[in-house]
Write an enzyme that holds these catalytic residues in place. Structure first.
Site, PDB file in Angstrom:
ATOM      1  N   GLU A 101      57.570  -7.327  25.450  1.00  0.00           N
ATOM      2  CA  GLU A 101      58.011  -7.395  24.053  1.00  0.00           C
ATOM      3  C   GLU A 101      57.192  -6.405  23.230  1.00  0.00           C
ATOM      4  OE1 GLU A 101      60.008  -7.887  21.803  1.00  0.00           O
ATOM      5  OE2 GLU A 101      60.186  -9.967  21.195  1.00  0.00           O
ATOM      6  N   ASP A 102      57.759  -5.928  22.134  1.00  0.00           N
ATOM      7  CA  ASP A 102      57.013  -5.021  21.264  1.00  0.00           C
ATOM      8  C   ASP A 102      55.964  -5.768  20.446  1.00  0.00           C
ATOM      9  OD1 ASP A 102      58.957  -6.390  19.785  1.00  0.00           O
ATOM     10  OD2 ASP A 102      59.721  -4.618  18.742  1.00  0.00           O
ATOM     11  N   ASP A 105      55.472 -12.373  16.700  1.00  0.00           N
ATOM     12  CA  ASP A 105      55.186 -12.710  15.307  1.00  0.00           C
ATOM     13  C   ASP A 105      55.144 -14.249  15.209  1.00  0.00           C
ATOM     14  OD1 ASP A 105      55.042 -12.656  12.535  1.00  0.00           O
ATOM     15  OD2 ASP A 105      57.073 -11.946  12.224  1.00  0.00           O
ATOM     16  N   PHE A 154      53.927  -6.082   7.960  1.00  0.00           N
ATOM     17  CA  PHE A 154      55.111  -5.588   8.657  1.00  0.00           C
ATOM     18  C   PHE A 154      54.865  -4.143   9.082  1.00  0.00           C
ATOM     19  CE2 PHE A 154      59.375  -4.182   9.530  1.00  0.00           C
ATOM     20  CZ  PHE A 154      59.884  -5.294  10.190  1.00  0.00           C
ATOM     21  N   ARG A 167      61.528   3.906  14.524  1.00  0.00           N
ATOM     22  CA  ARG A 167      61.132   3.643  15.916  1.00  0.00           C
ATOM     23  C   ARG A 167      60.466   4.858  16.544  1.00  0.00           C
ATOM     24  NH1 ARG A 167      63.501  -1.269  17.434  1.00  0.00           N
ATOM     25  NH2 ARG A 167      65.584  -1.685  16.636  1.00  0.00           N
TER      26      ARG A 167
HETATM   27  P1  IMP Z   1      59.248 -13.573  16.283  1.00  0.00           P
HETATM   28  O1  IMP Z   1      60.438 -14.280  16.846  1.00  0.00           O
HETATM   29  O2  IMP Z   1      58.938 -14.021  14.892  1.00  0.00           O
HETATM   30  O3  IMP Z   1      58.015 -13.657  17.188  1.00  0.00           O
HETATM   31  O4  IMP Z   1      59.649 -12.061  16.104  1.00  0.00           O
HETATM   32  C1  IMP Z   1      59.604 -11.165  17.131  1.00  0.00           C
HETATM   33  C2  IMP Z   1      60.511  -9.989  16.875  1.00  0.00           C
HETATM   34  O5  IMP Z   1      60.572  -9.674  15.490  1.00  0.00           O
HETATM   35  C3  IMP Z   1      59.963  -8.753  17.542  1.00  0.00           C
HETATM   36  O6  IMP Z   1      60.596  -8.566  18.779  1.00  0.00           O
HETATM   37  C4  IMP Z   1      60.303  -7.641  16.584  1.00  0.00           C
HETATM   38  O7  IMP Z   1      61.563  -7.112  16.925  1.00  0.00           O
HETATM   39  C5  IMP Z   1      60.409  -8.303  15.250  1.00  0.00           C
HETATM   40  N1  IMP Z   1      59.185  -8.115  14.446  1.00  0.00           N
HETATM   41  C6  IMP Z   1      58.233  -9.019  14.157  1.00  0.00           C
HETATM   42  N2  IMP Z   1      57.268  -8.499  13.386  1.00  0.00           N
HETATM   43  C7  IMP Z   1      57.617  -7.208  13.209  1.00  0.00           C
HETATM   44  C8  IMP Z   1      56.993  -6.108  12.506  1.00  0.00           C
HETATM   45  O8  IMP Z   1      55.919  -6.190  11.900  1.00  0.00           O
HETATM   46  N3  IMP Z   1      57.666  -4.926  12.553  1.00  0.00           N
HETATM   47  C9  IMP Z   1      58.847  -4.757  13.220  1.00  0.00           C
HETATM   48  N4  IMP Z   1      59.446  -5.748  13.894  1.00  0.00           N
HETATM   49  C10 IMP Z   1      58.839  -6.961  13.878  1.00  0.00           C
HETATM   50 MG    MG Z   2      62.045  -7.180  19.177  1.00  0.00          MG
END
Ligand code: IMP
Ligand code: MG
Length: 177
Positions: A101-102, A105, A154, A167
């Site tokens: 995963e990138d 969050d 962010f 990206r």
């Molecule tokens: P989560 O479900 O809240 O853990 O969100 C994960 C996904 O949200 C990641 O795979 C990203 O695609 C996106 N994401 C979360 N934080 C960021 C950020 O700071 N920048 C860009 N994408 C984010």
């Molecule tokens: Mg993502």
């Protein structure tokens, strides 16, 4: 300039390189000795650049596959409603799978994907993320291989987007208003 709205450079290209190479070593060490090739699964689209660099730092026989899940739409807040947009091509049953995963969050995306993947009975399932925002965690996920913890901001670049843009930034930066 295409990056004129970036107010702060958070992670430089050099730091990215060091982090990915460290992760590659950790992954290599962990999986050395397994009796089949590792399956590295990237979550699109955010992981595509990290994944490309990471697999070149893993010194083991491996296959790659990708999956697209969505939860964000074009916003900056996780909806937690994770849908499979494009599924894997490979059966993961009995395989050793590393999910890539990138950024983690809230953890909602990863926890749902992990649950879906575990239902397919892999031999093992570990997770690797380039970035981690520990302050934002609401779902219970254990990250096995973590590149860097970052504060609750962010970020974009190195595969991460805002509304599908940025990206291609070679570094990770914070987007201004
Ligand atoms: P989560 O479900 O809240 O853990 O969100 C994960 C996904 O949200 C990641 O795979 C990203 O695609 C996106 N994401 C979360 N934080 C960021 C950020 O700071 N920048 C860009 N994408 C984010
Ligand atoms: Mg993502």
């Amino acid at each position: 300039m295409f990056d004129s709205k970036i107010t702060k450079k958070l992670i430089s290209e050099e730091q990215i390189q060091q982090t990915v190479s460290r992760l590659g070593k950790e992954v290599t060490e962990h999986y050395t000795g397994i009796d089949q090739e590792l399956l590295v699964v990237g979550l699109l689209r955010g992981s595509f650049i990290f994944m490309a660099d990471l697999v070149r730092c893993i010194e083991l026989p491996l296959c790659v596959d990708f999956m697209t899940v969505s939860s964000y739409g074009d916003g900056t807040i996780s909806s937690g409603d994770v849908k499979i947009i494009m599924d894997l091509d490979t059966s993961i049953e009995g395989r050793d799978v590393l999910l890539v995963e990138d950024i983690v969050d809230t953890g909602k995306t990863f926890s749902k994907v992990i649950r879906m993947m575990n239902n397919r009975n892999p031999n093992s399932l570990k997770v690797c993320t380039f970035l981690n925002k520990p302050e934002c965690r609401t779902a219970d996920v254990t990250v096995d291989f973590c590149g860097m913890d970052i504060p609750n901001e962010f970020v974009v670049g190195y595969g991460l987007d805002f509304a599908q843009q940025y990206r291609n930034l070679p570094y990770v930066g914070v987007l201004g208003e």
